[in-house]
Design a protein around this motif. Structure first.
Motif, PDB file in Angstrom:
ATOM      1  N   TRP A 219       0.796  -1.212   0.000  1.00  0.00           N
ATOM      2  CA  TRP A 219       0.000   0.000   0.000  1.00  0.00           C
ATOM      3  C   TRP A 219       0.837   1.274   0.000  1.00  0.00           C
ATOM      4  O   TRP A 219       0.388   2.301  -0.513  1.00  0.00           O
ATOM      5  CB  TRP A 219      -0.941   0.003   1.207  1.00  0.00           C
ATOM      6  CG  TRP A 219      -1.992  -1.047   1.127  1.00  0.00           C
ATOM      7  CD1 TRP A 219      -2.014  -2.245   1.785  1.00  0.00           C
ATOM      8  CD2 TRP A 219      -3.193  -1.024   0.339  1.00  0.00           C
ATOM      9  NE1 TRP A 219      -3.138  -2.960   1.463  1.00  0.00           N
ATOM     10  CE2 TRP A 219      -3.890  -2.238   0.575  1.00  0.00           C
ATOM     11  CE3 TRP A 219      -3.749  -0.101  -0.537  1.00  0.00           C
ATOM     12  CZ2 TRP A 219      -5.101  -2.542  -0.031  1.00  0.00           C
ATOM     13  CZ3 TRP A 219      -4.958  -0.393  -1.140  1.00  0.00           C
ATOM     14  CH2 TRP A 219      -5.624  -1.594  -0.889  1.00  0.00           C
ATOM     15  N   TRP A 220       2.032   1.238   0.560  1.00  0.00           N
ATOM     16  CA  TRP A 220       2.848   2.450   0.661  1.00  0.00           C
ATOM     17  C   TRP A 220       3.951   2.481  -0.392  1.00  0.00           C
ATOM     18  O   TRP A 220       4.101   3.444  -1.125  1.00  0.00           O
ATOM     19  CB  TRP A 220       3.440   2.549   2.053  1.00  0.00           C
ATOM     20  CG  TRP A 220       4.293   3.755   2.302  1.00  0.00           C
ATOM     21  CD1 TRP A 220       5.615   3.768   2.648  1.00  0.00           C
ATOM     22  CD2 TRP A 220       3.894   5.138   2.270  1.00  0.00           C
ATOM     23  NE1 TRP A 220       6.061   5.049   2.828  1.00  0.00           N
ATOM     24  CE2 TRP A 220       5.028   5.923   2.598  1.00  0.00           C
ATOM     25  CE3 TRP A 220       2.702   5.784   1.976  1.00  0.00           C
ATOM     26  CZ2 TRP A 220       4.986   7.317   2.646  1.00  0.00           C
ATOM     27  CZ3 TRP A 220       2.664   7.174   2.028  1.00  0.00           C
ATOM     28  CH2 TRP A 220       3.787   7.915   2.352  1.00  0.00           C
ATOM     29  N   ARG A 221       4.706   1.403  -0.496  1.00  0.00           N
ATOM     30  CA  ARG A 221       5.838   1.363  -1.423  1.00  0.00           C
ATOM     31  C   ARG A 221       5.448   0.902  -2.818  1.00  0.00           C
ATOM     32  O   ARG A 221       6.229   1.035  -3.761  1.00  0.00           O
ATOM     33  CB  ARG A 221       6.946   0.468  -0.865  1.00  0.00           C
ATOM     34  CG  ARG A 221       7.463   0.896   0.493  1.00  0.00           C
ATOM     35  CD  ARG A 221       8.780   0.240   0.821  1.00  0.00           C
ATOM     36  NE  ARG A 221       9.250   0.672   2.127  1.00  0.00           N
ATOM     37  CZ  ARG A 221       9.830   1.839   2.375  1.00  0.00           C
ATOM     38  NH1 ARG A 221       9.982   2.692   1.374  1.00  0.00           N
ATOM     39  NH2 ARG A 221      10.224   2.169   3.583  1.00  0.00           N
ATOM     40  N   ALA A 402       3.210  10.569  -9.816  1.00  0.00           N
ATOM     41  CA  ALA A 402       3.570  10.994  -8.464  1.00  0.00           C
ATOM     42  C   ALA A 402       3.613   9.824  -7.481  1.00  0.00           C
ATOM     43  O   ALA A 402       3.964  10.022  -6.320  1.00  0.00           O
ATOM     44  CB  ALA A 402       2.573  12.032  -7.970  1.00  0.00           C
ATOM     45  N   ARG A 403       3.244   8.638  -7.940  1.00  0.00           N
ATOM     46  CA  ARG A 403       3.227   7.440  -7.099  1.00  0.00           C
ATOM     47  C   ARG A 403       2.373   7.649  -5.837  1.00  0.00           C
ATOM     48  O   ARG A 403       2.757   7.283  -4.722  1.00  0.00           O
ATOM     49  CB  ARG A 403       4.644   6.987  -6.725  1.00  0.00           C
ATOM     50  CG  ARG A 403       5.447   6.503  -7.918  1.00  0.00           C
ATOM     51  CD  ARG A 403       6.821   5.975  -7.496  1.00  0.00           C
ATOM     52  NE  ARG A 403       6.698   4.804  -6.637  1.00  0.00           N
ATOM     53  CZ  ARG A 403       6.471   3.570  -7.060  1.00  0.00           C
ATOM     54  NH1 ARG A 403       6.306   3.327  -8.355  1.00  0.00           N
ATOM     55  NH2 ARG A 403       6.402   2.564  -6.208  1.00  0.00           N
ATOM     56  N   GLU A 404       1.205   8.245  -6.041  1.00  0.00           N
ATOM     57  CA  GLU A 404       0.281   8.390  -4.927  1.00  0.00           C
ATOM     58  C   GLU A 404      -0.126   7.004  -4.433  1.00  0.00           C
ATOM     59  O   GLU A 404      -0.453   6.125  -5.234  1.00  0.00           O
ATOM     60  CB  GLU A 404      -0.964   9.167  -5.360  1.00  0.00           C
ATOM     61  CG  GLU A 404      -0.714  10.632  -5.632  1.00  0.00           C
ATOM     62  CD  GLU A 404      -1.995  11.367  -6.006  1.00  0.00           C
ATOM     63  OE1 GLU A 404      -3.092  10.765  -5.911  1.00  0.00           O
ATOM     64  OE2 GLU A 404      -1.902  12.543  -6.405  1.00  0.00           O
ATOM     65  N   PRO A 405      -0.103   6.770  -3.113  1.00  0.00           N
ATOM     66  CA  PRO A 405      -0.420   5.429  -2.603  1.00  0.00           C
ATOM     67  C   PRO A 405      -1.760   4.884  -3.084  1.00  0.00           C
ATOM     68  O   PRO A 405      -1.894   3.682  -3.331  1.00  0.00           O
ATOM     69  CB  PRO A 405      -0.411   5.638  -1.079  1.00  0.00           C
ATOM     70  CG  PRO A 405       0.515   6.778  -0.866  1.00  0.00           C
ATOM     71  CD  PRO A 405       0.316   7.686  -2.042  1.00  0.00           C
ATOM     72  N   ALA A 406      -2.754   5.752  -3.250  1.00  0.00           N
ATOM     73  CA  ALA A 406      -4.088   5.282  -3.643  1.00  0.00           C
ATOM     74  C   ALA A 406      -4.098   4.650  -5.024  1.00  0.00           C
ATOM     75  O   ALA A 406      -4.986   3.847  -5.333  1.00  0.00           O
ATOM     76  CB  ALA A 406      -5.087   6.434  -3.593  1.00  0.00           C
ATOM     77  N   THR A 407      -3.120   4.972  -5.864  1.00  0.00           N
ATOM     78  CA  THR A 407      -3.134   4.434  -7.225  1.00  0.00           C
ATOM     79  C   THR A 407      -2.938   2.930  -7.258  1.00  0.00           C
ATOM     80  O   THR A 407      -3.206   2.299  -8.279  1.00  0.00           O
ATOM     81  CB  THR A 407      -2.045   5.100  -8.087  1.00  0.00           C
ATOM     82  OG1 THR A 407      -0.748   4.859  -7.500  1.00  0.00           O
ATOM     83  CG2 THR A 407      -2.273   6.593  -8.205  1.00  0.00           C
ATOM     84  N   VAL A 408      -2.492   2.351  -6.155  1.00  0.00           N
ATOM     85  CA  VAL A 408      -2.291   0.906  -6.125  1.00  0.00           C
ATOM     86  C   VAL A 408      -3.611   0.168  -6.318  1.00  0.00           C
ATOM     87  O   VAL A 408      -3.635  -1.000  -6.735  1.00  0.00           O
ATOM     88  CB  VAL A 408      -1.608   0.491  -4.798  1.00  0.00           C
ATOM     89  CG1 VAL A 408      -2.584   0.499  -3.641  1.00  0.00           C
ATOM     90  CG2 VAL A 408      -0.933  -0.865  -4.919  1.00  0.00           C
ATOM     91  N   SER A 409      -4.737   0.858  -6.063  1.00  0.00           N
ATOM     92  CA  SER A 409      -6.050   0.224  -6.225  1.00  0.00           C
ATOM     93  C   SER A 409      -6.760   0.653  -7.504  1.00  0.00           C
ATOM     94  O   SER A 409      -7.964   0.431  -7.644  1.00  0.00           O
ATOM     95  CB  SER A 409      -6.935   0.556  -5.009  1.00  0.00           C
ATOM     96  OG  SER A 409      -7.155   1.949  -4.920  1.00  0.00           O
ATOM     97  N   ALA A 410      -6.031   1.240  -8.442  1.00  0.00           N
ATOM     98  CA  ALA A 410      -6.674   1.737  -9.664  1.00  0.00           C
ATOM     99  C   ALA A 410      -7.404   0.629 -10.419  1.00  0.00           C
ATOM    100  O   ALA A 410      -8.492   0.843 -10.971  1.00  0.00           O
ATOM    101  CB  ALA A 410      -5.636   2.399 -10.567  1.00  0.00           C
ATOM    102  N   ALA A 411      -6.826  -0.567 -10.445  1.00  0.00           N
ATOM    103  CA  ALA A 411      -7.409  -1.655 -11.235  1.00  0.00           C
ATOM    104  C   ALA A 411      -8.760  -2.111 -10.707  1.00  0.00           C
ATOM    105  O   ALA A 411      -9.548  -2.711 -11.447  1.00  0.00           O
ATOM    106  CB  ALA A 411      -6.445  -2.837 -11.280  1.00  0.00           C
TER     107      ALA A 411
END
Length: 436
Positions: A219-221, A402-411
């Motif tokens: 979630w962070w890295r 910008a590697r915003e943490p929230a983008t990890v859930s884009a899919a």
């Protein structure tokens, strides 16, 4: 007087969005004059200079002497909630100092067990009592209880600094305060990671510590390779741990692997059938996986049985706007803000409710996301909901750069899916590695 965000940002020598974010999240002294619009803010140079000086002083005070840090954690409950997490020295000194002590003394520590969880073996009865109370408070999962848990785990470490589960509990408390409290990601994740690594230094075979590191890696890295490795290690060390399967399931869902997420959340439910957090996330996972009626029934059932649980209301708010039920979205969002003690969020929702139409509400949401620096990912989601595909694509591209943490859930974002395809998301954020 510095009139408007542009002048304030120029004085700070930062971008306008940085100035907005500092005002919203870190207490930068910006005043708002009566009337609508973005140009109605102003700031006074003397106040900004004083704020900058105080911020530098706090940053300089962070790396205090490690030997003195452990018992010096301040009583968090005495701090006012709006400023609770804006003081960087709170708890971070404890974790960093503890980790340094552990690293320096590692050669003298007893060898950990070959496998299985780290056991809370306290030599000080007071430390054990604090640990047990902290664990109870952590499990309540409210802003107030998690704040207490941070203080209690910290005090337990002060009594017995070589008990790995106390560090794991502290890491988990920081992680959940992002969701249930007002702690910022930039504050929570580094502290959680320091605490988890302190636990691993004490007990390399701690399944719980590796679970926390897996969560942080994903979630962070946004390091899926590391997250997959840490989740696998945690499950191998303690396959009966419901929380590990639960957190693995939510990561799988965010990564776009809904069938695997259904499998893992099913395991978590079998292991702990009464856990509210597991049941709430199971409802959302079932919905995203295509079992919509079953997922909604589960979420609505939880809100009736446990009306003060935050997660079911948050999921129902997301689903309601995805399904064009704006009134339910506003009602559920207000419930989430109230349960989190988020006065600013309640004021924001009141502005959205006052909008004369759905389009006007979405426009207000976009203005708030832009002005208060909710992040480019949030802008992309709201633009997608409003059918502004090009705007959503542009904002998503900026969020991923910008590697915003929230983008990890884009899919797996329901809102993005209203205007963007999987191919659109992959084009702007890159194709993601599998977690399963």
């Amino acid at each position: 007087m510095l009139n408007g965000w542009k002048a304030i940002a120029a004085y700070l020598r930062r971008e306008e969005r940085t100035a907005m974010r500092w005002a919203a999240a870190r207490g930068l002294p910006v005043h708002r004059a009566p009337g609508p619009g973005r140009g109605t803010v102003y700031a006074l140079p003397d106040e900004i200079d004083a704020w900058l000086a105080a911020d530098r002083a706090r940053a300089a005070a962070t790396p205090a002497a490690p030997v003195a840090i452990i018992p010096a954690i301040p009583p968090l409950a005495r701090l006012s909630p709006p400023r609770l997490w804006h003081s960087r020295w709170i708890a971070s000194g404890l974790v960093v100092g503890g980790a340094l002590l552990i690293a320096l003394g590692a050669l003298t520590l007893p060898r950990p067990a070959a496998s299985g969880p780290a056991e809370p073996v306290f030599t000080d009865p007071a430390g054990k009592a604090l640990f047990l109370q902290a664990s109870y408070d952590w499990n309540l999962r409210t802003r107030e209880s998690l704040t207490r848990a941070v203080r209690e785990y910290s005090d337990a470490i002060g009594h017995d600094p070589r008990v790995p589960t106390a560090y794991v509990g502290l890491a988990n408390s920081f992680l959940l305060l992002r969701e249930y409290g007002s702690m910022l990601d930039a504050d929570a994740y580094p502290r959680a990671e320091a605490a988890a690594r302190a636990a691993v230094a004490l007990s390399p075979q701690s399944a719980e510590a590796h679970r926390a590191l897996a969560f942080i890696a994903f979630w962070w890295r946004q390091d899926r390779t590391e997250a997959r490795r840490e989740f696998a290690r945690s499950i191998a060390l303690r396959p009966e741990d419901a929380l590990t399967h639960h957190w693995y399931a939510t990561a799988l869902l965010a990564n776009g692997e809904a069938p695997a997420a259904v499998r893992e959340i099913g395991i978590a439910r079998d292991l702990d059938p009464t856990a509210t957090a597991v049941l709430a996330d199971r409802g959302l996972i079932l919905y995203v996986a295509g079992r919509r009626a079953e997922g909604l029934a589960a979420l609505h059932g939880l809100t009736r049985e446990q009306p003060d649980a935050v997660s079911p209301h948050r999921s129902l708010a997301e689903i309601a706007l995805f399904e064009d039920r704006a009134d339910e979205f506003l009602r559920e969002s207000a419930t989430v803000a109230r349960l989190r003690g988020d006065a600013a969020g309640l004021a924001q929702i009141a502005r959205w409710r006052a909008a004369p139409s759905r389009a006007a509400m979405e426009a207000a949401m976009l203005r708030d996301a832009d002005q208060e620096y909710a992040g480019w990912f949030r802008v992309a989601q709201i633009a997608a909901l409003a059918g502004r595909g090009d705007e959503a694509k542009a904002a998503l591209a900026r969020a991923c750069r910008a590697r915003e943490p929230a983008t990890v859930s884009a899919a797996s974002s329901l809102w993005l899916s209203r205007a963007l395809s999987r191919a659109d998301i992959a084009q702007r954020c890159g194709r993601v590695a599998s977690l399963s």
